[in-house]
Design a protein around this motif. Structure first.
Motif, PDB file in Angstrom:
ATOM      1  N   HIS A  48       0.830  -1.201   0.000  1.00 47.26           N
ATOM      2  CA  HIS A  48       0.000   0.000   0.000  1.00 47.26           C
ATOM      3  C   HIS A  48       0.869   1.256   0.000  1.00 47.26           C
ATOM      4  N   ALA A 104       2.109   1.788  -3.462  1.00 43.09           N
ATOM      5  CA  ALA A 104       1.019   2.268  -4.315  1.00 43.09           C
ATOM      6  C   ALA A 104       0.774   3.758  -4.098  1.00 43.09           C
ATOM      7  N   GLU A 163       3.521   5.690  -5.842  1.00 44.23           N
ATOM      8  CA  GLU A 163       3.350   5.629  -7.295  1.00 44.23           C
ATOM      9  C   GLU A 163       2.166   6.481  -7.741  1.00 44.23           C
ATOM     10  N   ALA A 164       1.086   6.439  -6.993  1.00 44.26           N
ATOM     11  CA  ALA A 164      -0.107   7.221  -7.346  1.00 44.26           C
ATOM     12  C   ALA A 164       0.189   8.712  -7.328  1.00 44.26           C
ATOM     13  N   CYS A 203       1.398  10.555 -10.530  1.00 48.44           N
ATOM     14  CA  CYS A 203       0.475  10.866 -11.628  1.00 48.44           C
ATOM     15  C   CYS A 203       0.185  12.368 -11.667  1.00 48.44           C
ATOM     16  N   ILE A 226      -6.506   6.594 -10.028  1.00 45.72           N
ATOM     17  CA  ILE A 226      -5.215   6.780  -9.357  1.00 45.72           C
ATOM     18  C   ILE A 226      -5.317   7.864  -8.278  1.00 45.72           C
ATOM     19  N   ILE A 235      -6.718   6.385  -5.171  1.00 47.03           N
ATOM     20  CA  ILE A 235      -5.713   5.650  -4.389  1.00 47.03           C
ATOM     21  C   ILE A 235      -4.897   6.628  -3.555  1.00 47.03           C
ATOM     22  N   SER A 286     -11.696   3.951  -6.002  1.00 43.09           N
ATOM     23  CA  SER A 286     -10.749   3.614  -7.064  1.00 43.09           C
ATOM     24  C   SER A 286     -11.185   2.351  -7.788  1.00 43.09           C
ATOM     25  N   GLN A 322       0.011  -1.909 -12.341  1.00 46.43           N
ATOM     26  CA  GLN A 322       0.220  -2.307 -10.951  1.00 46.43           C
ATOM     27  C   GLN A 322      -0.760  -1.604 -10.012  1.00 46.43           C
ATOM     28  N   LEU A 323      -1.033  -0.329 -10.296  1.00 46.60           N
ATOM     29  CA  LEU A 323      -2.006   0.399  -9.476  1.00 46.60           C
ATOM     30  C   LEU A 323      -3.420  -0.146  -9.680  1.00 46.60           C
ATOM     31  N   GLN A 324      -3.734  -0.519 -10.907  1.00 43.13           N
ATOM     32  CA  GLN A 324      -5.053  -1.108 -11.167  1.00 43.13           C
ATOM     33  C   GLN A 324      -5.201  -2.423 -10.413  1.00 43.13           C
ATOM     34  N   HIS A 382      -3.666  -3.199  -7.675  1.00 46.19           N
ATOM     35  CA  HIS A 382      -3.750  -2.874  -6.252  1.00 46.19           C
ATOM     36  C   HIS A 382      -5.192  -2.547  -5.846  1.00 46.19           C
TER      37      HIS A 382
END
Length: 447
Positions: free
Chosen positions: A29, A32, A35-36, A39, A61, A64, A72, A115-117, A119
């Motif tokens: 988490h 994530a 990474e989010a 964006c 994103i 998240i 999300s 990867q976020l999708q 998650h």
């Protein structure tokens, strides 16, 4: 007579469990969130246009990043109910991630959308369950033939609208390619079936396995029994090499090899010591890597043209090579070599581009690759036999449909790989979803 070098149980159960575990572990988490926050949440996001199912990527994103995991997942699943498997198997590197604006600032470092999708959808499956509610029953019944991504997406969307769905498939289990045709390390831990259970939780969908179109029923029979029919029967035919010796033990279709691997304990799947895989697509890569991970000593993937012509993405090609697969290009199969009825290798003609830019092959300039197993991954085709006597138009080897996914037979729709377009899981999901909306509109107007 099979080669004595083809055998099962080359590796221990523990080794196989490790080799076929999740190829790309999920983000934590904390990872994530980091990474989010990379964006840019573009207003006119090019990543959305690149997604066949048009998921609002910046929106999911951002959710998240703000801790709204349910929101999300809902954003993803509203467009793509199979968002979990698509996050694992789709070539995001040539779809949404290729269009990420980070590529213009940090080449090769797009936001890890896939990867976020994963998650977000994994969180929903683990914590929230089925996020959609079924509308009041309409009394309408729809038959869906083929329980792959297109059929599942169609069935779910129709169930949301309150229709009753009967989902037929020739296999015992639903899932199509996700269950039987994708490398086990891409959808590990029985994820395909977990996702199907999640999808079916909406209710109103009955799954009937072990029933084959053209054998157990016809389209005409379904049409007389149901208010609408959706065909998502995929590409069940496979191209052959058309070479002498193709019937030898040890020579088989890569699709069949992968299906056996997905439906049989891995300790029981036979593999050669020296394996040759012929083809340049994702099926070829999946077969080659899995043969290596089953314990083959040498695996050689041979493709008739250059790397730039392979349908397997750069990421897939690199994945094969990092897994110990040798890739040989510009070599076209010309002979299956045998000794006393036993497969010993393949002969290939070396090729190149001529002055006109067309590939040519010199049958006098041969490349011999020793092998006790040959896996053919030279393309899949639509098998039209089950509907050859129906009033359904077929052109260029696919079922023809209009913008509403209607076939030439009234009340019969089609989508997925059996219709023209990209042979991608996410494209099949889009087809199933959009066909369901068209079917629902037609049934509503007819009410």
């Amino acid at each position: 007579m099979p080669s004595p070098d083809i055998a099962s149980g080359r590796l221990t159960e523990l080794e196989l469990s490790h080799n076929f575990s999740d190829a790309h572990p999920p983000l934590t988490h904390e990872q994530a969130l980091v990474e989010a926050e990379r964006c840019f949440y573009c207003y006119d996001a090019p990543c959305i246009e690149a997604c066949p199912t048009s998921i609002d990527i910046p929106r999911f994103i951002r959710a998240i990043a703000t801790g709204n995991m349910q929101g999300s997942a809902r954003t993803i699943l509203d467009s793509n109910i199979l968002g979990g498997s698509c996050a694992r198997v789709c070539p995001t590197e040539i779809l949404c991630e290729q269009k990420c604006v980070h590529n213009t600032l940090e080449e090769g470092r797009p936001v890890r959308i896939g990867q976020l999708q994963r998650h977000a959808t994994d969180w929903q499956m683990e914590h929230g369950g089925q996020p959609f509610q079924r509308a009041p029953g309409t009394g309408r019944r729809v038959a869906v033939v083929g329980a792959g991504p297109a059929g599942l997406a169609c069935a779910h969307r129709l169930a949301m609208h309150g229709h009753e769905i009967v989902l037929y498939d020739r296999h015992a289990k639903a899932g199509g390619l996700n269950e039987y045709g994708v490398a086990a390390y891409k959808l590990s831990d029985d994820f395909a079936q977990k996702e199907i259970d999640f999808l079916l939780a909406i209710g109103g969908i009955s799954v009937v396995g072990g029933k084959t179109l053209g054998v157990d029923f016809t389209v005409g029979e379904l049409k007389s029994e149901y208010d609408a029919v959706f065909l998502s029967i995929g590409l069940t035919g496979v191209r052959q090499l058309e070479l002498a010796g193709e019937e030898l033990a040890g020579v088989q279709d890569a699709v069949a090899f992968i299906e056996t691997l997905r439906s049989t304990p891995k300790t029981d799947v036979p593999v050669g010591r020296r394996v040759v895989v012929i083809g340049g697509g994702n099926t070829a890569v999946d077969a080659a890597v899995q043969a290596r991970r089953l314990g083959a000593d040498e695996v050689t993937l041979v493709y008739r043209r250059g790397a730039e012509n392979m349908s397997a993405t750069t990421v897939e090609r690199e994945w094969a090579q990092t897994n110990g697969v040798t890739v040989k290009l510009w070599a076209s199969p010309v002979a299956i070599v045998q000794q006393d009825g036993v497969l010993v290798g393949m002969d290939f003609a070396r090729g190149s581009l001529n002055a006109s830019g067309k590939p040519v092959y010199d049958t006098e300039d041969r490349l011999f690759v020793p092998a006790d197993m040959v896996l053919k991954a030279v393309g899949q085709t639509f098998c039209h036999d089950p509907i050859s006597k129906e009033d359904i138009a077929i052109e260029n080897g696919r079922i023809m449909v209009d913008a509403e996914h209607r076939t030439s037979m009234t009340g019969v729709y089609a989508g997925g790989d059996c219709t023209p377009g990209e042979d991608l899981t996410v494209a099949a999901v889009r087809d199933g979803r959009d066909a369901a909306e068209a079917i629902n509109a037609a049934l509503s107007n007819a009410a």
